[in-house]
Design an enzyme around this catalytic site. Structure first.
Site, PDB file in Angstrom:
ATOM      1  N   CYS A 194       2.015  -3.830   2.268  1.00  0.00           N
ATOM      2  CA  CYS A 194       3.313  -3.932   2.931  1.00  0.00           C
ATOM      3  C   CYS A 194       3.349  -5.161   3.832  1.00  0.00           C
ATOM      4  CB  CYS A 194       3.586  -2.670   3.744  1.00  0.00           C
ATOM      5  SG  CYS A 194       5.084  -2.770   4.754  1.00  0.00           S
ATOM      6  N   ASP A 201       0.182  -0.826  -1.186  1.00  0.00           N
ATOM      7  CA  ASP A 201       1.222  -0.476  -2.153  1.00  0.00           C
ATOM      8  C   ASP A 201       0.582  -0.490  -3.537  1.00  0.00           C
ATOM      9  OD1 ASP A 201       3.276  -0.349  -0.230  1.00  0.00           O
ATOM     10  OD2 ASP A 201       3.611  -2.512  -0.352  1.00  0.00           O
TER      11      ASP A 201
END
EC number: 1.7.1.13
Length: 286
Positions: A194, A201
């Site tokens: 992120c 992620d």
């Protein structure tokens, strides 16, 4: 080694985001909770302008935790499939999207159509672009499919990896100009972080292309190099698209990533210069 310049460190557009900050959850409808991030922040860094984008497509969202009250106060639940045009001025920041959806929880709506129209109106205004919303009721949950990405998975290639810093130069000299192919490849090893919180992620990515044959080991090294890279999902996919076009000279190209969900939402960016997204079906990890 290519140095990874950070185009976001002084971006005032990111300073006011709720992402990464302690937040009070609101249970009554509030469209102002939505926050947009200009797509130009990333596109400027990879030399793209809104007037000359090399792709079309959408940010395909799945909202698994949509709930509201009907006219009699009875709780309702549904899943929402949302497509946000690639041409919108802003992408929608995911934590603000979650907070916005939570604000439906104790709010009465007359019917399903009112919920759908509210979502379209608010998301379109935040994104400054076209948005479509399909609401899936519980009676249709049983027919929702879990699929695999199409194509040949390149993850079983027996490569040794010691560098996890983003480096597009892994794609340099990665094609055989004498072999012109049309093929679809995929990988489940995509990981980025992120932009704001550095939380991991996790994603899977499909690459469909026509053009000089791409060396699969070099492609896999390139995808693995996103492992420590901080950008939003949508930005990573556009970066992959631009790099493949630049280094691999693809005549036709689609890049489609499906990321695991966070806060009841998954984000699945789709970019192509020759085809359009079909039905959205989740992967096993989603």
């Amino acid at each position: 080694m290519t140095q990874n310049h950070d185009p976001y460190s002084d971006a005032k557009e990111l300073a006011g985001l709720t992402l990464g900050k302690a937040t009070d959850y609101q249970a009554e409808y509030d469209a102002s909770l939505l926050q947009g991030v200009p797509r130009s922040l990333n596109r400027n860094a990879i030399n793209l302008t809104a007037e000359s984008l090399p792709f079309h497509g959408a940010d395909i969202w799945t909202a698994y935790e949509l709930s509201w009250l009907n006219a009699k106060g009875k709780p309702m639940v549904a899943i929402a499939d949302i497509q946000l045009s690639h041409a919108s001025q802003n992408l929608i920041e995911s934590k603000s999207f979650k907070l916005y959806l939570n604000s439906f929880n104790q709010t009465k709506f007359d019917n399903l159509d009112a919920v759908q129209k509210t979502l379209v109106k608010d998301l379109s205004e935040c994104a400054q672009g076209d948005v479509t919303v399909k609401i899936i009721e519980p009676k249709s949950f049983g027919i929702q499919r879990v699929v695999e990405l199409p194509g040949t998975c390149i993850d079983d290639l027996d490569i040794e990896v010691s560098d996890y810093d983003f480096n597009p130069e892994y794609l340099e000299n990665s094609t055989d100009e004498k072999q012109i192919v049309a093929e679809t490849l995929n990988s489940n090893l995509l990981k980025s972080n992120c932009l704001i919180t550095s939380q991991p992620d996790w994603g899977s990515v499909m690459i469909r292309y026509q053009g000089p044959k791409i060396d699969r080991e070099k492609l896999l090294r390139y995808l693995i190099s996103f492992r420590q890279h901080n950008e939003f999902h949508e930005q990573c996919v556009e970066r992959i698209f631009v790099d493949l076009k630049h280094y691999c000279h693809c005549a036709k190209l689609t890049v489609y990533a499906r990321y695991t969900r966070r806060g009841g939402l998954d984000i699945n960016p789709y970019r192509s210069d020759f085809e359009h997204p079909g039905e959205s079906h989740r992967l096993a990890r989603q």
